[in-house]
Design a protein around this motif. Structure first.
Motif, mmCIF file in Angstrom:
data_model
loop_
_atom_site.group_PDB
_atom_site.id
_atom_site.type_symbol
_atom_site.label_atom_id
_atom_site.label_comp_id
_atom_site.label_asym_id
_atom_site.label_seq_id
_atom_site.Cartn_x
_atom_site.Cartn_y
_atom_site.Cartn_z
ATOM 1 N N UNK A 71 0.826 -1.213 0.000
ATOM 2 C CA UNK A 71 0.000 0.000 0.000
ATOM 3 C C UNK A 71 0.860 1.264 0.000
ATOM 4 N N UNK A 72 0.220 2.338 -0.418
ATOM 5 C CA UNK A 72 0.884 3.638 -0.428
ATOM 6 C C UNK A 72 0.178 4.521 0.592
ATOM 7 N N UNK A 73 0.914 4.959 1.587
ATOM 8 C CA UNK A 73 0.353 5.874 2.584
ATOM 9 C C UNK A 73 1.194 7.145 2.592
ATOM 10 N N UNK A 74 0.517 8.261 2.419
ATOM 11 C CA UNK A 74 1.202 9.563 2.388
ATOM 12 C C UNK A 74 2.373 9.552 1.408
ATOM 13 N N UNK A 75 2.188 8.887 0.278
ATOM 14 C CA UNK A 75 3.204 8.916 -0.765
ATOM 15 C C UNK A 75 4.324 7.902 -0.616
ATOM 16 N N UNK A 165 1.270 13.495 8.667
ATOM 17 C CA UNK A 165 0.869 12.599 9.765
ATOM 18 C C UNK A 165 -0.636 12.320 9.724
ATOM 19 N N UNK A 166 -1.398 13.294 9.248
ATOM 20 C CA UNK A 166 -2.842 13.090 9.102
ATOM 21 C C UNK A 166 -3.093 11.926 8.149
ATOM 22 N N UNK A 167 -2.421 11.963 6.993
ATOM 23 C CA UNK A 167 -2.592 10.888 6.009
ATOM 24 C C UNK A 167 -2.170 9.556 6.610
ATOM 25 N N UNK A 168 -1.043 9.560 7.321
ATOM 26 C CA UNK A 168 -0.559 8.325 7.935
ATOM 27 C C UNK A 168 -1.562 7.768 8.937
ATOM 28 N N UNK A 172 -4.240 7.040 4.570
ATOM 29 C CA UNK A 172 -4.619 7.601 3.269
ATOM 30 C C UNK A 172 -3.381 7.824 2.423
ATOM 31 N N UNK A 173 -3.530 7.557 1.154
ATOM 32 C CA UNK A 173 -2.430 7.739 0.225
ATOM 33 C C UNK A 173 -2.201 9.224 -0.048
ATOM 34 N N UNK A 174 -3.297 9.956 -0.244
ATOM 35 C CA UNK A 174 -3.206 11.390 -0.485
ATOM 36 C C UNK A 174 -4.563 11.995 -0.140
#
Lengths: 233, 269, 233
Positions: A71-75, A165-168, A172-174
């Protein structure tokens, strides 16, 4: 040996999520430290090529339907376990050191900032209808939001945005990956042509008049609302 | 009064309470009878008073807005006072409904974030054990810190403690001269042991000047220092070509700005 | 969800090889800690069943021909990457051996803690003249310093000391091996009347350990160190 395979091997061994940029640097560094032809050939791999290969790889793992995914989280990319195996992994690695869950007011405020950023405190309060001082304090302390500038209005109030950190935190990926993002983004709320005055006490208009004051007009871009209506018709 | 039992949940604000009341009516927000909702809202506020609860200012502001809407709608249209130039005045019902719709969307978005929040608690990133490599291939070399360096030069200085440290005779050496001699030495032998730099030194002064020359060469990125392994003796070598290229750009920096950061650019080699 | 999948998820998340016996114990422990039916059903899984499932799983991964395999070494199972990817993984591991270099403020703070331990945050700030929150956070996260107790003064603030990792990081055998820093040990730390922990400014290391080098050598320009020495001499 394809780029994809090497990326998989690296992420398989990595101790933290890695971005295409970090992977690119790793390729460049490896090329310098080895005589191996393949490694040297990858010296100048482009970030775009890495990103594409990662997407493909994630697709492959998705289709293989194993107990883990890429998976991609926060890029940044990493392997994670599927949620249904949590009971055993929890026993294995111990209870996750996760901070306490966010309160309802904190979540609402965070949602507003996430969709409307950058946004001032006053605008948030306008939407929520209550003061948000305490809640903002919590969100700032937990690094989920940050000051991102000053609004070009009288008093130059601070603008707030979400952090990586919010995305993490939400996996969320973005920001684009947030649900119903287009509906909630900052858009002009359009007032219907004329608010039909109807029976006293009735908020707006009888149902047939409501077709005109459709919910789309309240929140979505006017053009989108129109095409939506045309499609329906 | 029994229906009020459920009402005593915590509302996040007047909009939250309004949404709750609309939901109870089971109608679309746009079709809700605001007069009826206004009555219920004010009843709720009264009840809070009865129970001596703190009522936040926002609730009172909303109550007065609702009272205004209610009173307006009770008047026949022709009797409503429309001040001159106020034909375009915002319909308060519309404004309130717009806010409610907007708030509801964010409340729903918050609920979705909450779902993700709890879902994340069940997802674990893979944390592999560190792969171990057999002795083939180069093991990354340990970088050297300023502590190591100072420590090393200290132990060399100890050799001279028996001599008179506060000697008066002038130093024969300048840093510039030592730089030259180290550069000459390292051209013939690409790798030198740290202590080898000091074997010819005869005074504390010379050790110190040699040490400073070495630091200067590292700062100029002419040389790098590292350790084959932790605790091994520090080694000095000619900087790799790409570092020599870089050195041209920042060689002009005065030595006074030097700090520990720059002393071990060898770290990544 | 089959036994095989769960074994895969567990081994994929495990940091070390696991034997069928350890896996059996994990199943038993998980069954006790959860209400979930599948977990409880697996409570008494036999080691033979686990071994068989692992063999099957290894076969699946062999056929999938990815960049990693499930292998059994000395009776314990683990996922390992394929040897042909070693050049990149070696770079990855090498990079990680040392995270980013410490900043100047971090080094200074660390030096103060090293020479004055155990020490409170307030005392560090008094010596450095600035707040050290961010820097302390970094040092704690990198395990270079740790909380080592509470000061016996009002408010009972935490005391900080260096860790064994600190020694390792700098390649020191012990704290005694640190270059002596007379200056640093001599700095007077003024404490509020009621907050006296020990004699102000008293160093922890015995005076005889204090040799030639001083704080200037640690942090300031070498030329400054020399002129300082000359002045003394």
């Amino acid at each position: 040996m394809e780029l994809k395979n090497i990326l998989e091997a690296v992420l398989f061994s990595a101790q933290k999520p890695m971005s295409p940029k970090e992977l690119q640097e790793l390729f460049a560094l490896t090329a310098e430290q080895t005589e191996e032809e393949i490694a040297r050939a990858l010296k100048k791999t482009k970030q775009e090529a890495i990103a594409t290969a990662l997407e493909e790889l994630a697709g492959e793992h998705e289709r293989a339907a194993r107990s883990y995914r890429l998976v991609c989280v926060a890029g940044s990319w990493q392997f994670v376990s599927q949620p249904e195996f949590a009971p055993w992994i929890r026993t294995l690695v111990g209870q996750k050191q996760r901070p306490t869950r966010l309160s309802q007011p904190a979540l609402e405020t965070l949602a507003i900032i996430a969709y409307r950023q950058p946004i001032t405190r006053a605008e948030i309060e306008q939407i929520r209808g209550v003061a948000v001082d305490g809640v903002m304090q919590t969100l700032l302390e937990r690094d989920l939001v940050e000051q991102s500038g000053k609004a070009e209005v009288v008093g130059r109030p601070s603008l707030y945005s979400t952090t990586p950190e919010f995305l993490e935190y939400f996996g969320l990926r973005s920001l684009e990956e947030m649900p119903a993002a287009d509906e909630l983004r900052r858009i002009q709320v359009q007032k219907p042509e004329s608010l039909v005055t109807a029976d006293p006490g009735l908020a707006t208009a009888p149902p047939e008049a409501l077709a005109e004051a459709d919910i789309n007009q309240l929140t979505a871009a006017p053009t989108a609302a129109v095409s939506e209506r045309e499609n329906k018709g | 009064m029994s229906e009020y039992k459920v009402k005593f949940e915590i509302f996040e604000g007047p909009l939250d309470l309004l949404l709750h009341l609309v939901k109870k009516e089971e109608v679309d927000i746009h079709q809700v009878n605001l007069t009826k909702i206004a009555t219920q809202f004010i009843e709720y506020i009264d009840l809070m008073r009865v129970f001596d609860l703190d009522i936040a200012g926002e609730f009172l502001v909303m109550a007065s807005t609702l009272m205004y809407i209610k009173s307006r709608e009770l008047l026949p249209v022709e009797q409503q006072v429309v001040a001159e130039g106020e034909e375009e005045e915002e319909d308060p019902r519309w404004e309130l409904i717009r806010r409610l719709v907007e708030y509801k969307k964010f409340k729903d978005a918050a609920a979705q974030l909450q779902e993700r929040e709890s879902a994340q608690e069940h997802i674990y990133p893979r944390l592999p054990g560190k792969p171990e490599f057999a002795a083939d291939g180069p093991v990354p070399r340990a970088p050297v810190s300023v502590f190591d360096l100072v420590n090393a030069v200290n132990s060399i200085l100890k050799r001279f403690t028996t001599q008179e440290a506060r000697d008066v005779y002038e130093d024969k050496w300048t840093v510039g001269e030592k730089i030259e001699s180290i550069l000459t030495l390292i051209q013939t032998r690409p790798v030198l042991k740290f202590s080898e730099l000091f074997v010819t030194a005869t005074t504390r002064g010379e050790v110190i000047v040699t040490f400073l020359a070495m630091l200067e060469l590292i700062r100029l990125r002419q040389m790098v220092i590292d350790q084959p392994e932790p605790f091994a003796e520090i080694e000095i070598r000619i900087a790799p070509p790409e570092m020599l290229a870089e050195s041209a750009t920042d060689a002009a920096a005065p030595i006074a700005t030097e700090n520990a950061e720059n002393i071990s650019p060898a770290a990544t080699n």
